[in-house]
Scaffold this motif. Sequence first.
Motif, PDB file in Angstrom:
ATOM      1  N   ASP A 320       0.774  -1.281  -0.255  1.00 22.04           N
ATOM      2  CA  ASP A 320       0.280  -0.414  -0.098  1.00 22.04           C
ATOM      3  C   ASP A 320       0.884   1.242   0.374  1.00 22.04           C
ATOM      4  OD1 ASP A 320      -2.432  -1.675   0.021  1.00 22.04           O
ATOM      5  OD2 ASP A 320      -2.311  -1.730   1.948  1.00 22.04           O
ATOM      6  N   LEU A 321       1.884   1.126  -0.561  1.00 23.37           N
ATOM      7  CA  LEU A 321       2.711   2.318  -0.814  1.00 23.37           C
ATOM      8  C   LEU A 321       3.199   2.591  -2.251  1.00 23.37           C
ATOM      9  CD1 LEU A 321       5.897   1.101   1.305  1.00 23.37           C
ATOM     10  CD2 LEU A 321       4.586   2.914   2.222  1.00 23.37           C
ATOM     11  N   VAL A 340       1.863   5.800   5.673  1.00 23.12           N
ATOM     12  CA  VAL A 340       1.635   4.689   6.069  1.00 23.12           C
ATOM     13  C   VAL A 340       2.311   3.392   6.775  1.00 23.12           C
ATOM     14  CG1 VAL A 340       0.859   1.976   4.569  1.00 23.12           C
ATOM     15  CG2 VAL A 340       1.499   4.098   3.400  1.00 23.12           C
ATOM     16  N   ARG A 350       5.316   4.519  10.954  1.00 22.48           N
ATOM     17  CA  ARG A 350       4.626   4.577   9.711  1.00 22.48           C
ATOM     18  C   ARG A 350       6.195   4.646   8.806  1.00 22.48           C
ATOM     19  NH1 ARG A 350      -0.254   7.138   9.848  1.00 22.48           N
ATOM     20  NH2 ARG A 350      -1.321   7.749  11.507  1.00 22.48           N
TER      21      ARG A 350
END
Length: 453
Positions: A320-321, A340, A350
């Motif tokens: 999800d980066l 994230v 994060r």
Amino acid sequence: MPFTAADFGFDLSNREIATLIYLGLLLAAVLLWKKGRPNALKVVRAFFAPKIAPVWLLMSLYVAACVWLLAWLDLWEWANLKSTLLWWLTVGFAGVFEAQQLKDKPNMLRKLVRDAFTLSAVVLFIAELVSFPLWVELLMLPSLTFLTLLIAVAERQTDEPGVALTMKLLRGVQILAGLTILGFSYWLVANRVNEFWSLSTLRDFGQPLLLWLMFIPFIFLLAVYMTYEEAFKHLQIRPKQTSIVRYARWRALLAFGWNIDGVKRLVRDIQTRDITEKEGIKEAIQEIKQLLKVEKNPPTVSQAEGWSPHAARLFLLEYDLATDDYHRTQWDWFAHIPSVKLNEKVLADRFSYYLSGNERAVTRLRLALNGSNQNDTNEAQRAFDERAVTLLAKAFDAERAATIYAGAQTDEPEELEIDGIQVSLNRTDWGDAHSGGYVRNLIVKHPKHQEIH
């Protein structure tokens, strides 16, 4: 012939009666509680605030128009009034908040359409088709609500000892309850097929689906409106750009229409590049439109130039980066995803991912971990190692990624050079060993990269 409540679909099931009883009790408790009354009034006032009340009115008129069209097509009748009102009060009002999510994630539009046709819609419909005796529903509703709240609280306490086992137990009870309700519903439906499956039942199932599909354009147009309002509101508070806000809004409307992404890019470029003249807005719009075309058919970038921006922004997609679009700033070309969370903890570590370079190619990749010493530092390091090896596999190749990462760790903080490309690791600590934290970086720099000072 006199009309009855059943003619309008108001023959309430035991589940609906139980729900109304508890809602009535909750409302009475709030109104009888002296401290609760002022808060309840604040909620009502906020709900009907001048800025949001017109949205509710417009949404209601839109739903009424959809119902009229369905009735004209003989797909709606007065017996569907109750289910339509329930849809309006639940899905309709919630749809306004879907517009907020759609504004932030334009790709959600496909998901909204797809969700309407999932198997879960059929399962939920059959589960709601029948209900238990009233006394069972009165016991079941608060029990399931309390169980759901317990799970929600437990999900926020994953770092506490014993929570994992408790979560497994709670989810097991939740699954058992769900299967029991579904099993009872399917058994009743299977044994009374002729009673349940009729034209009226089919209409009850199809009508919310049709309303939802007809409602999606309203959500999308509302998201577009909210995007314009929010984006240009930020420009109005910047003294240098106040004079060109109206011009920028109309130029954006003509250039991008309902393209939410294009509008957001324009406002961002105006802010980051400090555009204060009309000519600069025209140039920014032309550049964005050109970039949107390029993104649909990205050019090939050779290894001698760097990495393709359109590929590099997705190097860490599995974590999800994925970064935002690759765009020009005052200094260079840039893209990033700034934060994230590693897990669901309130103060979780994060990850961030940054790209920079020139118009044609990315020449510098940076993976960053912003960690806290109060969290599990071993877990954070394992997560960083995993993402770092993945990034190196994309930047070089999968066969050498682990070896390159091991070499960079050995040479830290010095740079390791592979095929002319510099790979380096560094760490910056702050605070003390207990309450402080650190920033961990992996930097991959192409020989074509030019540092901006």
